[in-house]
Scaffold this active site. Sequence first.
Site, PDB file in Angstrom:
ATOM      1  N   ASP A 106       1.059  -0.803  -0.169  1.00  0.00           N
ATOM      2  CA  ASP A 106      -0.096   0.251  -0.206  1.00  0.00           C
ATOM      3  C   ASP A 106       1.481   0.932  -0.247  1.00  0.00           C
ATOM      4  OD1 ASP A 106      -3.174   0.776  -0.070  1.00  0.00           O
ATOM      5  OD2 ASP A 106      -3.137  -1.375   1.501  1.00  0.00           O
ATOM      6  N   ASP A 132      -3.615   4.425  -2.079  1.00  0.00           N
ATOM      7  CA  ASP A 132      -4.684   5.111  -1.951  1.00  0.00           C
ATOM      8  C   ASP A 132      -4.916   6.391  -1.856  1.00  0.00           C
ATOM      9  OD1 ASP A 132      -6.082   4.635   0.296  1.00  0.00           O
ATOM     10  OD2 ASP A 132      -4.614   6.390   1.726  1.00  0.00           O
ATOM     11  N   GLU A 164      -6.667   3.934  -5.784  1.00  0.00           N
ATOM     12  CA  GLU A 164      -8.379   3.508  -5.427  1.00  0.00           C
ATOM     13  C   GLU A 164      -8.184   5.121  -6.355  1.00  0.00           C
ATOM     14  OE1 GLU A 164      -9.975   3.381  -1.045  1.00  0.00           O
ATOM     15  OE2 GLU A 164      -8.014   4.708  -1.470  1.00  0.00           O
ATOM     16  N   HIS A 211     -10.533  -4.156   3.345  1.00  0.00           N
ATOM     17  CA  HIS A 211     -10.605  -3.329   4.153  1.00  0.00           C
ATOM     18  C   HIS A 211     -11.047  -2.471   4.516  1.00  0.00           C
ATOM     19  CE1 HIS A 211      -7.883  -1.366   1.984  1.00  0.00           C
ATOM     20  NE2 HIS A 211      -8.121  -0.444   3.024  1.00  0.00           N
ATOM     21  N   ASP A 212     -12.118  -2.222   3.648  1.00  0.00           N
ATOM     22  CA  ASP A 212     -12.710  -1.179   3.894  1.00  0.00           C
ATOM     23  C   ASP A 212     -14.400  -1.251   4.029  1.00  0.00           C
ATOM     24  OD1 ASP A 212     -10.901   1.153   4.181  1.00  0.00           O
ATOM     25  OD2 ASP A 212     -10.816   1.661   1.951  1.00  0.00           O
TER      26      ASP A 212
END
Length: 538
Positions: free
Chosen positions: A98, A194, A249, A318-319
């Site tokens: 990430d 991200d 993202e 994860h979100d």
Amino acid sequence: MKKTWWKEAVVYQIYTRSFRDTSGDGVGDLNGVTEKLDYLQSLGVDILWLCPMYKSPNVDNGYDVSDYRDIMDEMGTMEDFERMLKEIHSRGMKLILDLVLNHTSDQHPWFHESKSSKDNPKRDWYIWRDKPTNWESIFGGPAWTFDPKTNQYYLHLYTKNQVDLNWENPEVRRELYDMIIWWIEKGVDGFRVDAINHLKKDLTDMPNPEGRNYVPAWEKMTNVDGIQDFLAELRDETFAKYDVVTVGEANSVRAHELAEWISEDEGKFNMIFSLEAHENWDPNLDPDRNVVTLKKILDRWQQSAQGIAWNSLYLENHDRPRTVSTWGNDQDYWRESAAALACMYFFMQGTPFIYQGQEIGMTNAPFDDIKMYRDVETKNLYRYKRKQGVPHAELMATIKKISRDHARTPMQWHDGKNAGFTEGEPWIELNPNYKWLNVETQTGDGQSILSFYKKMIALRKSHDCLLYGSTKLAETDCPDVYAYIREYENTRILVVSHLDSDGCYWSLKEKGQLLLANYQEFIDGRLQPYEARVYLLE
């Protein structure tokens, strides 16, 4: 379309904090990832995506970085990282990290310097203003925080501890590019980047609708004109110089806009994650959602990318809460719906991503007390909404549906102590269903969700059609059936997923060989609840 390794790969996302703890402190670590590499290899995945393990005070579980070139204390050491990377590569797998480029932690040395005085050389590395605008942060509350020492406000689109970097400053960009190259030179094979569509800022104010005190900052700070220039420079100065894979993202990007983001001619990344399907087919947000809507959205992405770009395929991360608990039926048809949803997305054009625990059908946790939640977004939502007068019971009903913590409960390895996650006290409570829902129980069971995922991965790798073929929706008389045909050269493969708890009349209209199914017995002319089949058509 060019053929390349990352298009033919399957990615497994690891939320390290909740994967496996070997130190006994209740927090997952890098040695825990190394310990489970044989499991991941047996699953058949090719790329591991590791959520942030950089030095961090963990306000947002590592997405608040205080040192990009060091390892979080709870996760281990740089030696642990290097050993893990070596073991990953020795198994023929690759690793992507990430990248958090929009902001740093307020504990980062850069920010300490920046806030020390108005004339510090790093003052302009962040965004400071005498007066705040009326923006609300993504996690709730004002997007500006006052610093009494210098009598100015600093910008943070997320928490006040996640301070936005000033991408207009070339020194900031150069420092970030050097850091990225440093990791690539260490042997990292790519990055998930991200919050990438927030880098460019528009610092003008906005009118308050309906008398609200604040305007959501993400509405103002998403895909601002000029962002593509930043992203092109980022690509050219870093990623383009190496054989790495990148996934941005970019939640708000729509299918008709994908060319400038991910096309092979002008794209800034190899793939992006978009939220369009989740936003428009989430029963937590739209109780009247239907499969027809989902088909329209996903097919739009398939057709827009065909021949020019490459999709990322995902159900969970994860979100997001667990899909089997939202899009599926985790009570009556837990196994069937987890498999049917997997089959639906996995064989489209693009690279499939599997989130840890998805391959065993992990579900949302039955947390009914706000004290059981750890996520900063969840806690902020509760605090701000309670101040606004929203009743506790109403808020908890929402949180139990949408909290990010549902994806962050510890990985369920077996039915023993703490599900095999840790010998210590877990940083977040386990989902109590680990007693029957775990890796060990499903290993060796040919009808388990885990076995179904292994079969899907093997099937995808055995047919170029499922990699590089075109995608076309197949007509059925069932509105809750998602069916499509992949076609490549002389091969045609039909994928059928029934996404409902009722039965449905349907029969195969062409001759075909059954390649995969989530039921052992079939009913002629009928699809059973959450039944999935894959056929090689003659």
